[in-house]
Scaffold this motif. Structure first.
Motif, PDB file in Angstrom:
ATOM      1  N   ASN A 172      -8.032  52.158 -52.675  1.00  0.00           N
ATOM      2  CA  ASN A 172      -9.004  52.140 -51.579  1.00  0.00           C
ATOM      3  C   ASN A 172     -10.044  51.048 -51.804  1.00  0.00           C
ATOM      4  OD1 ASN A 172      -7.744  54.236 -50.286  1.00  0.00           O
ATOM      5  ND2 ASN A 172      -9.064  55.799 -51.184  1.00  0.00           N
ATOM      6  N   LEU A 173     -10.495  50.889 -53.039  1.00  0.00           N
ATOM      7  CA  LEU A 173     -11.470  49.844 -53.341  1.00  0.00           C
ATOM      8  C   LEU A 173     -10.864  48.446 -53.192  1.00  0.00           C
ATOM      9  CD1 LEU A 173     -13.348  51.375 -56.400  1.00  0.00           C
ATOM     10  CD2 LEU A 173     -14.234  50.992 -54.112  1.00  0.00           C
ATOM     11  N   ILE A 174      -9.617  48.287 -53.588  1.00  0.00           N
ATOM     12  CA  ILE A 174      -8.949  46.994 -53.424  1.00  0.00           C
ATOM     13  C   ILE A 174      -8.797  46.672 -51.942  1.00  0.00           C
ATOM     14  CG2 ILE A 174      -6.737  45.798 -53.746  1.00  0.00           C
ATOM     15  CD1 ILE A 174      -6.550  47.225 -56.470  1.00  0.00           C
ATOM     16  N   SER A 175      -8.420  47.658 -51.144  1.00  0.00           N
ATOM     17  CA  SER A 175      -8.291  47.446 -49.698  1.00  0.00           C
ATOM     18  C   SER A 175      -9.632  47.097 -49.071  1.00  0.00           C
ATOM     19  CB  SER A 175      -7.728  48.708 -49.034  1.00  0.00           C
ATOM     20  OG  SER A 175      -6.456  49.003 -49.529  1.00  0.00           O
ATOM     21  N   LEU A 176     -10.685  47.769 -49.488  1.00  0.00           N
ATOM     22  CA  LEU A 176     -12.019  47.471 -48.982  1.00  0.00           C
ATOM     23  C   LEU A 176     -12.434  46.061 -49.370  1.00  0.00           C
ATOM     24  CD1 LEU A 176     -14.698  48.366 -47.644  1.00  0.00           C
ATOM     25  CD2 LEU A 176     -15.410  49.114 -49.918  1.00  0.00           C
ATOM     26  N   GLY A 177     -12.188  45.680 -50.617  1.00  0.00           N
ATOM     27  CA  GLY A 177     -12.524  44.331 -51.066  1.00  0.00           C
ATOM     28  C   GLY A 177     -11.780  43.262 -50.281  1.00  0.00           C
ATOM     29  N   PHE A 178     -10.492  43.501 -50.005  1.00  0.00           N
ATOM     30  CA  PHE A 178      -9.714  42.553 -49.221  1.00  0.00           C
ATOM     31  C   PHE A 178     -10.251  42.449 -47.799  1.00  0.00           C
ATOM     32  CE2 PHE A 178      -6.091  41.578 -46.424  1.00  0.00           C
ATOM     33  CZ  PHE A 178      -5.795  40.308 -46.897  1.00  0.00           C
ATOM     34  N   ALA A 179     -10.604  43.571 -47.191  1.00  0.00           N
ATOM     35  CA  ALA A 179     -11.149  43.559 -45.832  1.00  0.00           C
ATOM     36  C   ALA A 179     -12.477  42.803 -45.782  1.00  0.00           C
ATOM     37  CB  ALA A 179     -11.331  44.985 -45.325  1.00  0.00           C
ATOM     38  N   VAL A 180     -13.312  43.002 -46.797  1.00  0.00           N
ATOM     39  CA  VAL A 180     -14.589  42.276 -46.857  1.00  0.00           C
ATOM     40  C   VAL A 180     -14.339  40.784 -47.031  1.00  0.00           C
ATOM     41  CG1 VAL A 180     -16.657  41.936 -48.283  1.00  0.00           C
ATOM     42  CG2 VAL A 180     -15.952  44.242 -47.650  1.00  0.00           C
ATOM     43  N   LEU A 181     -13.397  40.418 -47.877  1.00  0.00           N
ATOM     44  CA  LEU A 181     -13.057  39.007 -48.078  1.00  0.00           C
ATOM     45  C   LEU A 181     -12.572  38.359 -46.783  1.00  0.00           C
ATOM     46  CD1 LEU A 181     -12.616  36.609 -50.050  1.00  0.00           C
ATOM     47  CD2 LEU A 181     -10.291  37.498 -50.368  1.00  0.00           C
ATOM     48  N   VAL A 182     -11.700  39.024 -46.064  1.00  0.00           N
ATOM     49  CA  VAL A 182     -11.198  38.491 -44.796  1.00  0.00           C
ATOM     50  C   VAL A 182     -12.341  38.351 -43.795  1.00  0.00           C
ATOM     51  CG1 VAL A 182      -9.722  39.023 -42.805  1.00  0.00           C
ATOM     52  CG2 VAL A 182      -8.827  39.277 -45.116  1.00  0.00           C
ATOM     53  N   ALA A 183     -13.226  39.340 -43.726  1.00  0.00           N
ATOM     54  CA  ALA A 183     -14.356  39.269 -42.803  1.00  0.00           C
ATOM     55  C   ALA A 183     -15.284  38.109 -43.158  1.00  0.00           C
ATOM     56  CB  ALA A 183     -15.124  40.588 -42.802  1.00  0.00           C
ATOM     57  N   VAL A 184     -15.550  37.924 -44.438  1.00  0.00           N
ATOM     58  CA  VAL A 184     -16.420  36.817 -44.869  1.00  0.00           C
ATOM     59  C   VAL A 184     -15.780  35.471 -44.528  1.00  0.00           C
ATOM     60  CG1 VAL A 184     -17.309  35.641 -46.934  1.00  0.00           C
ATOM     61  CG2 VAL A 184     -17.656  38.092 -46.647  1.00  0.00           C
ATOM     62  N   ILE A 185     -14.483  35.350 -44.748  1.00  0.00           N
ATOM     63  CA  ILE A 185     -13.798  34.095 -44.422  1.00  0.00           C
ATOM     64  C   ILE A 185     -13.837  33.845 -42.915  1.00  0.00           C
ATOM     65  CG2 ILE A 185     -11.525  32.975 -44.343  1.00  0.00           C
ATOM     66  CD1 ILE A 185     -10.987  34.245 -47.103  1.00  0.00           C
ATOM     67  N   LEU A 186     -13.564  34.862 -42.116  1.00  0.00           N
ATOM     68  CA  LEU A 186     -13.578  34.690 -40.663  1.00  0.00           C
ATOM     69  C   LEU A 186     -14.965  34.357 -40.134  1.00  0.00           C
ATOM     70  CD1 LEU A 186     -11.163  37.507 -39.465  1.00  0.00           C
ATOM     71  CD2 LEU A 186     -10.859  35.057 -39.223  1.00  0.00           C
ATOM     72  N   ILE A 187     -15.957  35.117 -40.562  1.00  0.00           N
ATOM     73  CA  ILE A 187     -17.322  34.890 -40.066  1.00  0.00           C
ATOM     74  C   ILE A 187     -17.869  33.569 -40.598  1.00  0.00           C
ATOM     75  CG2 ILE A 187     -19.689  35.768 -40.132  1.00  0.00           C
ATOM     76  CD1 ILE A 187     -18.409  38.606 -40.195  1.00  0.00           C
ATOM     77  N   GLY A 188     -17.684  33.319 -41.897  1.00  0.00           N
ATOM     78  CA  GLY A 188     -18.161  32.067 -42.478  1.00  0.00           C
ATOM     79  C   GLY A 188     -17.475  30.852 -41.870  1.00  0.00           C
ATOM     80  N   GLY A 189     -16.169  30.934 -41.678  1.00  0.00           N
ATOM     81  CA  GLY A 189     -15.435  29.834 -41.061  1.00  0.00           C
ATOM     82  C   GLY A 189     -15.870  29.581 -39.629  1.00  0.00           C
ATOM     83  N   THR A 190     -16.095  30.643 -38.890  1.00  0.00           N
ATOM     84  CA  THR A 190     -16.559  30.496 -37.507  1.00  0.00           C
ATOM     85  C   THR A 190     -17.923  29.840 -37.466  1.00  0.00           C
ATOM     86  OG1 THR A 190     -15.299  32.443 -36.834  1.00  0.00           O
ATOM     87  CG2 THR A 190     -17.097  31.755 -35.385  1.00  0.00           C
ATOM     88  N   LEU A 191     -18.845  30.288 -38.317  1.00  0.00           N
ATOM     89  CA  LEU A 191     -20.180  29.693 -38.337  1.00  0.00           C
ATOM     90  C   LEU A 191     -20.122  28.229 -38.760  1.00  0.00           C
ATOM     91  CD1 LEU A 191     -22.261  32.614 -39.869  1.00  0.00           C
ATOM     92  CD2 LEU A 191     -22.243  31.827 -37.491  1.00  0.00           C
ATOM     93  N   TRP A 192     -19.256  27.907 -39.716  1.00  0.00           N
ATOM     94  CA  TRP A 192     -19.107  26.528 -40.178  1.00  0.00           C
ATOM     95  C   TRP A 192     -18.580  25.635 -39.062  1.00  0.00           C
ATOM     96  CZ3 TRP A 192     -14.431  24.379 -43.057  1.00  0.00           C
ATOM     97  CH2 TRP A 192     -14.695  23.084 -43.520  1.00  0.00           C
ATOM     98  N   VAL A 193     -17.549  26.098 -38.366  1.00  0.00           N
ATOM     99  CA  VAL A 193     -16.976  25.311 -37.268  1.00  0.00           C
ATOM    100  C   VAL A 193     -18.001  25.138 -36.151  1.00  0.00           C
ATOM    101  CG1 VAL A 193     -15.249  25.381 -35.419  1.00  0.00           C
ATOM    102  CG2 VAL A 193     -14.574  25.865 -37.772  1.00  0.00           C
ATOM    103  N   LEU A 194     -18.688  26.203 -35.776  1.00  0.00           N
ATOM    104  CA  LEU A 194     -19.684  26.098 -34.707  1.00  0.00           C
ATOM    105  C   LEU A 194     -20.832  25.175 -35.104  1.00  0.00           C
ATOM    106  CD1 LEU A 194     -19.803  29.751 -33.365  1.00  0.00           C
ATOM    107  CD2 LEU A 194     -18.772  27.747 -32.286  1.00  0.00           C
ATOM    108  N   HIS A 195     -21.242  25.222 -36.363  1.00  0.00           N
ATOM    109  CA  HIS A 195     -22.304  24.329 -36.827  1.00  0.00           C
ATOM    110  C   HIS A 195     -21.858  22.870 -36.743  1.00  0.00           C
ATOM    111  CE1 HIS A 195     -24.478  21.968 -39.877  1.00  0.00           C
ATOM    112  NE2 HIS A 195     -25.523  22.643 -39.430  1.00  0.00           N
ATOM    113  N   ASN A 196     -20.641  22.598 -37.201  1.00  0.00           N
ATOM    114  CA  ASN A 196     -20.145  21.225 -37.150  1.00  0.00           C
ATOM    115  C   ASN A 196     -19.946  20.740 -35.721  1.00  0.00           C
ATOM    116  OD1 ASN A 196     -20.140  20.770 -39.882  1.00  0.00           O
ATOM    117  ND2 ASN A 196     -18.040  21.496 -40.156  1.00  0.00           N
ATOM    118  N   VAL A 197     -19.483  21.601 -34.832  1.00  0.00           N
ATOM    119  CA  VAL A 197     -19.330  21.217 -33.429  1.00  0.00           C
ATOM    120  C   VAL A 197     -20.702  20.896 -32.835  1.00  0.00           C
ATOM    121  CG1 VAL A 197     -18.752  22.106 -31.128  1.00  0.00           C
ATOM    122  CG2 VAL A 197     -17.161  22.412 -33.014  1.00  0.00           C
ATOM    123  N   GLY A 198     -21.675  21.750 -33.110  1.00  0.00           N
ATOM    124  CA  GLY A 198     -23.016  21.517 -32.606  1.00  0.00           C
ATOM    125  C   GLY A 198     -23.614  20.216 -33.165  1.00  0.00           C
ATOM    126  N   ALA A 199     -23.402  19.968 -34.451  1.00  0.00           N
ATOM    127  CA  ALA A 199     -23.949  18.750 -35.063  1.00  0.00           C
ATOM    128  C   ALA A 199     -23.295  17.503 -34.484  1.00  0.00           C
ATOM    129  CB  ALA A 199     -23.750  18.806 -36.574  1.00  0.00           C
TER     130      ALA A 199
END
Length: 110
Positions: free
Chosen positions: A78-105
């Motif tokens: 359960n902890l491994i699954s939670l860690g993987f879900a958090v990792l995927v969420a961080v990658i998705l949210i971080g990647g989206t913010l990075w792309v939007l920042h670069n597009v805006g810049a």
């Protein structure tokens, strides 16, 4: 042999005491965030940081008292699954913010 067909999922069930403690902590954390905003005790940046910290603590309270996550060996998957879900969420949210920042810049430089 009465329970020969039961499967141990590793999920533990909490006591009424643990549910009440989790509920009280959740209400206190929610009231603290609400009171912080209503009293305007801090500036905007400090308020956002304080609310984020209270939200993180509340996530931990929910994981421990309601979802019964702990470090026991039966909860390892359960902890491994939670860690993987958090990792995927961080990658998705971080990647989206990075792309939007670069597009805006790049759009503002023209």
């Amino acid at each position: 042999m009465a329970n020969a067909h039961s499967i141990d999922t590793g999920a533990g069930h909490g006591s009424v005491r643990s549910y009440v403690i989790g509920f009280v902590l959740s209400v206190v954390l929610t009231a603290a965030a609400f009171g912080l905003v209503m009293q305007q005790a801090l500036g905007p940046t400090e308020s956002i940081i304080a609310i984020a910290v209270l939200a993180f603590i509340q996530i931990l309270v929910h994981l421990v008292f309601f979802l019964h996550m702990n470090t026991s060996s039966s909860q390892r998957w359960n902890l491994i699954s939670l860690g993987f879900a958090v990792l995927v969420a961080v990658i998705l949210i971080g990647g989206t913010l990075w792309v939007l920042h670069n597009v805006g810049a790049h759009m503002m430089s023209r």
